[in-house]
Write an enzyme that holds these catalytic residues in place. Structure first.
Site, short mmCIF file in Angstrom:
data_model
loop_
_atom_site.label_atom_id
_atom_site.label_comp_id
_atom_site.label_asym_id
_atom_site.label_seq_id
_atom_site.Cartn_x
_atom_site.Cartn_y
_atom_site.Cartn_z
CG HIS A 46 -2.46 -0.51 0.92
ND1 HIS A 46 -2.89 -0.97 1.80
CD2 HIS A 46 -2.02 -1.57 0.26
CE1 HIS A 46 -4.08 -1.60 1.74
NE2 HIS A 46 -3.23 -2.77 0.76
CD GLU A 48 -1.84 3.86 3.23
OE1 GLU A 48 -2.86 4.18 4.12
OE2 GLU A 48 -1.74 3.57 2.79
CB CYS A 76 -6.73 -0.74 5.45
SG CYS A 76 -5.13 -1.13 5.52
CB CYS A 79 -1.81 1.80 6.03
SG CYS A 79 -1.78 0.55 4.95
#
Length: 143
Positions: A46, A48, A76, A79
């Site tokens: 992801h 991040e 999410c 993260c």
């Protein structure tokens, strides 16, 4: 946040969900990331996480104390957990994620008393632009 949106567009051009992230300390850009789970064959890629990986390597430390993460979409659970462990001080996000967002969209992981670190949350920064980018991406996929 403008740079994070540019990175989200980079993800979109690669066929990824358009999410971008930048990590800063003060006014210094430390790292950037954009979604890459499809092209990297890695569910953890992801935006991040990619930014935190780059920052950890640059700073030679997984603790990212006194940093701010700017991300185009509410993080999410995975993260948020990584942001907690990295000791990020502040998270600024654009669009809310009502289905999987872990900072208040679907639920708020920071409400758990077990965490020994919390960070400041700022939501809605360039949120309409981030939301529109995501909506257009998914509309084009449904056609």
């Amino acid at each position: 946040m403008t740079l994070a949106l540019d990175l989200a567009r980079k993800a979109e051009m690669a066929g990824e969900v358009p999410v971008g992230a930048v990590l800063v300390r003060g006014d210094q850009l430390i790292a950037e990331g954009w979604n890459r789970p499809i092209i990297s064959h890695d569910a953890t890629s992801h935006a991040e996480i990619m930014a935190m990986r780059e920052a950890g390597k640059k700073l030679e430390n997984y603790r990212l104390v006194d940093t701010t993460m700017y991300v185009t979409l509410e993080p999410c659970a995975m993260c948020v957990g990584a942001l907690i462990h990295a000791r990020v001080a502040r998270v600024v996000y654009g669009a809310a994620e009502p289905r999987t967002g872990a900072l208040g969209g679907a639920f708020n992981l920071l409400e758990a008393n077990q965490h020994n670190h919390r960070f400041e949350i700022v939501s809605g920064v360039l949120g309409e632009e981030a939301k529109e980018l995501l909506q257009n991406f998914f509309k084009s996929r449904r056609k």
